[in-house]
Design a protein around this motif. Structure first.
Motif, PDB file in Angstrom:
ATOM      1  N   GLY A  82       0.952  -1.171  -0.022  1.00 17.31           N
ATOM      2  CA  GLY A  82      -0.014  -0.028   0.088  1.00 17.31           C
ATOM      3  C   GLY A  82       0.876   1.119   0.028  1.00 17.31           C
ATOM      4  N   ASP A  83       0.290   2.359  -0.518  1.00 20.27           N
ATOM      5  CA  ASP A  83       1.263   3.719  -0.926  1.00 20.27           C
ATOM      6  C   ASP A  83       0.325   4.857  -1.041  1.00 20.27           C
ATOM      7  OD1 ASP A  83       3.222   5.212  -1.205  1.00 20.27           O
ATOM      8  OD2 ASP A  83       3.948   4.445  -3.452  1.00 20.27           O
ATOM      9  N   ALA A  84       0.349   5.797  -0.076  1.00 25.69           N
ATOM     10  CA  ALA A  84      -0.312   6.962  -0.216  1.00 25.69           C
ATOM     11  C   ALA A  84       0.466   8.284   0.705  1.00 25.69           C
ATOM     12  CB  ALA A  84      -1.719   6.685   0.418  1.00 25.69           C
ATOM     13  N   GLY A  89       4.349   8.729 -10.709  1.00 27.47           N
ATOM     14  CA  GLY A  89       3.575   7.702 -10.203  1.00 27.47           C
ATOM     15  C   GLY A  89       3.949   6.395 -10.637  1.00 27.47           C
ATOM     16  N   HIS A  90       3.307   5.128 -10.331  1.00 24.19           N
ATOM     17  CA  HIS A  90       3.965   3.971 -10.543  1.00 24.19           C
ATOM     18  C   HIS A  90       2.747   2.770 -10.478  1.00 24.19           C
ATOM     19  CE1 HIS A  90       4.260   3.269  -6.071  1.00 24.19           C
ATOM     20  NE2 HIS A  90       4.480   4.740  -6.186  1.00 24.19           N
ATOM     21  N   GLY A  91       3.026   1.833 -11.050  1.00 20.74           N
ATOM     22  CA  GLY A  91       2.175   0.570 -10.763  1.00 20.74           C
ATOM     23  C   GLY A  91       2.506   0.014  -9.502  1.00 20.74           C
ATOM     24  N   PHE A 151      -2.632   1.382  -9.500  1.00 20.47           N
ATOM     25  CA  PHE A 151      -1.546   2.393  -9.798  1.00 20.47           C
ATOM     26  C   PHE A 151      -1.475   3.149  -8.633  1.00 20.47           C
ATOM     27  CE2 PHE A 151      -2.959   3.093 -14.660  1.00 20.47           C
ATOM     28  CZ  PHE A 151      -2.150   1.938 -14.982  1.00 20.47           C
ATOM     29  N   ALA A 152      -0.302   3.895  -8.347  1.00 15.79           N
ATOM     30  CA  ALA A 152      -0.262   4.750  -7.229  1.00 15.79           C
ATOM     31  C   ALA A 152       0.032   6.095  -8.001  1.00 15.79           C
ATOM     32  CB  ALA A 152       0.928   4.480  -6.623  1.00 15.79           C
ATOM     33  N   ILE A 153      -0.810   6.866  -8.084  1.00 16.20           N
ATOM     34  CA  ILE A 153      -0.923   8.009  -8.665  1.00 16.20           C
ATOM     35  C   ILE A 153      -0.439   9.325  -7.738  1.00 16.20           C
ATOM     36  CG2 ILE A 153      -2.104   9.827 -10.071  1.00 16.20           C
ATOM     37  CD1 ILE A 153      -4.103   7.480 -10.915  1.00 16.20           C
ATOM     38  N   GLU A 154       0.677  10.093  -8.009  1.00 16.00           N
ATOM     39  CA  GLU A 154       1.293  10.955  -7.084  1.00 16.00           C
ATOM     40  C   GLU A 154       1.785  12.208  -7.626  1.00 16.00           C
ATOM     41  OE1 GLU A 154       4.695   9.324  -4.940  1.00 16.00           O
ATOM     42  OE2 GLU A 154       4.638   7.725  -6.113  1.00 16.00           O
ATOM     43  N   PRO A 155       0.977  13.099  -7.659  1.00 11.45           N
ATOM     44  CA  PRO A 155       1.473  14.555  -8.433  1.00 11.45           C
ATOM     45  C   PRO A 155       2.265  15.247  -7.291  1.00 11.45           C
ATOM     46  CG  PRO A 155      -0.942  14.938  -8.067  1.00 11.45           C
ATOM     47  CD  PRO A 155      -0.558  13.190  -7.904  1.00 11.45           C
ATOM     48  N   PHE A 202       0.314  14.638  -2.981  1.00 16.01           N
ATOM     49  CA  PHE A 202      -0.698  13.775  -2.595  1.00 16.01           C
ATOM     50  C   PHE A 202      -0.689  12.565  -3.508  1.00 16.01           C
ATOM     51  CE2 PHE A 202      -2.241  17.747  -1.191  1.00 16.01           C
ATOM     52  CZ  PHE A 202      -3.260  17.513   0.043  1.00 16.01           C
ATOM     53  N   GLU A 203      -0.894  11.341  -2.926  1.00 16.30           N
ATOM     54  CA  GLU A 203      -0.958   9.972  -3.515  1.00 16.30           C
ATOM     55  C   GLU A 203      -2.019   9.238  -3.062  1.00 16.30           C
ATOM     56  OE1 GLU A 203       2.759   7.942  -2.731  1.00 16.30           O
ATOM     57  OE2 GLU A 203       2.403   6.479  -4.545  1.00 16.30           O
ATOM     58  N   HIS A 204      -2.705   8.455  -4.085  1.00 12.41           N
ATOM     59  CA  HIS A 204      -3.500   7.520  -3.840  1.00 12.41           C
ATOM     60  C   HIS A 204      -3.033   6.184  -4.701  1.00 12.41           C
ATOM     61  CE1 HIS A 204      -6.801   8.731  -0.932  1.00 12.41           C
ATOM     62  NE2 HIS A 204      -6.933   9.704  -1.812  1.00 12.41           N
TER      63      HIS A 204
HETATM   64 CO    CO Z   1       4.503   6.177  -4.650  1.00 13.40          CO
END
Ligand code: CO
Ligand code: MF3
Length: 252
Positions: free
Chosen positions: A104-106, A167-169, A198-202, A231-233
């Motif tokens: 998990g990553d946020a 960001g990344h898978g 995906f972990a999307i993280e602008p 921010f990342e989800h």
């Molecule tokens: Co990340």
């Protein structure tokens, strides 16, 4: 190669991400003038271990802490420190866990006490850009539709997108394909499919997009000293919509 996840795997990734979201919620409540980020790092590690999960960042390519704590002009990968936070600072907390085979990553950025109007606008714009990116994560779209939505919103607000980090898978590894830039023209890259996670993280700077890395080999800061927010989800692409996995109760 982009690894598609089964519904069962997505549930496991959700488990890890719910714990990440819970821990970030607890940390957010502790953020106040006077607390130091090394204390927050310790708390994050305790909360992970209590849940029988392993902090994902500690030891990852030699990163020495559980939490990334990036203050003001620090963009990402800030080292937790004993330096107390002060009123008006902004703090990005990026946290990851490994539990039952999946990551998990946020990340969230929060103000310390009362912050400037610029800081508020920067944080709000970055979070909105993340959500606009997530909205584009639907089957049939292409990868850069996510990137483009993020970049357009950020630049319309007069801010800039960091290009150096993406960001990344995510799944059985913290970083999987594809890399997900937060900028680019629409309609390019892989076609999005159900089962992609995906972990999307602008990462957004109030000034220019350039960043540099400090002597510690990790902490990224803006070149011009301007503020930066992140921010990342972690999200899963379902048959007809994206689902945010890194949330406690469906809200973010
Ligand atoms: Co990340
Ligand atoms: N969310 C960040 C990322 O996905 C955090 C990584 S920190 C590291 O890249 F220490 F693990 F590299």
């Amino acid at each position: 190669m982009v690894i598609l996840k089964s519904p069962r795997e997505i549930e496991k990734i959700r488990r890890s991400n719910i714990m990440v979201a819970e821990i970030l919620e607890i940390l957010k409540e502790k953020v106040a003038p006077g607390i130091d980020t090394l204390t927050l790092d310790n708390i994050s590690e305790q909360l992970a271990l209590q849940r029988k999960a392993r902090p994902a960042f500690k030891g990852y390519r030699g990163y020495p802490y559980s939490l990334c704590a990036s203050v003001n002009d620090q963009v990402v990968h800030g080292f937790p420190s004993k330096h107390p936070l002060k009123e008006g600072d902004i703090l990005s907390m990026d946290f990851g866990l490994y539990y039952d085979g999946y990551y998990g990553d946020a990340a969230v950025t929060v103000g310390v006490g009362k912050t400037s109007e610029l800081a508020e606008r920067l944080m709000k714009t970055t979070k909105e850009a993340l959500f606009l990116g997530i909205e584009q994560a639907v089957p049939g779209n292409r990868l850069s539709d996510i990137s483009h939505a993020i970049q357009s919103h950020v630049e319309a607000a007069g801010f800039s997108i960091v290009r150096k980090f993406v960001g990344h898978g995510i799944g059985k590894a913290l970083h999987e394909d594809p890399q997900i830039p937060n900028y680019g023209k629409p309609g390019v890259g892989i076609r999005l499919k159900p089962g992609m996670v995906f972990a999307i993280e602008p990462m957004v700077n109030a000034g220019g997009h350039e960043v540099e890395t400090l002597q510690d080999g990790w902490t990224a800061v803006t070149n011009d000293g301007s503020l930066s927010a992140h921010f990342e989800h972690t999200i899963a692409i379902m048959e007809d919509s994206p689902v945010i996995l890194s949330t406690v109760d469906g809200t973010a």
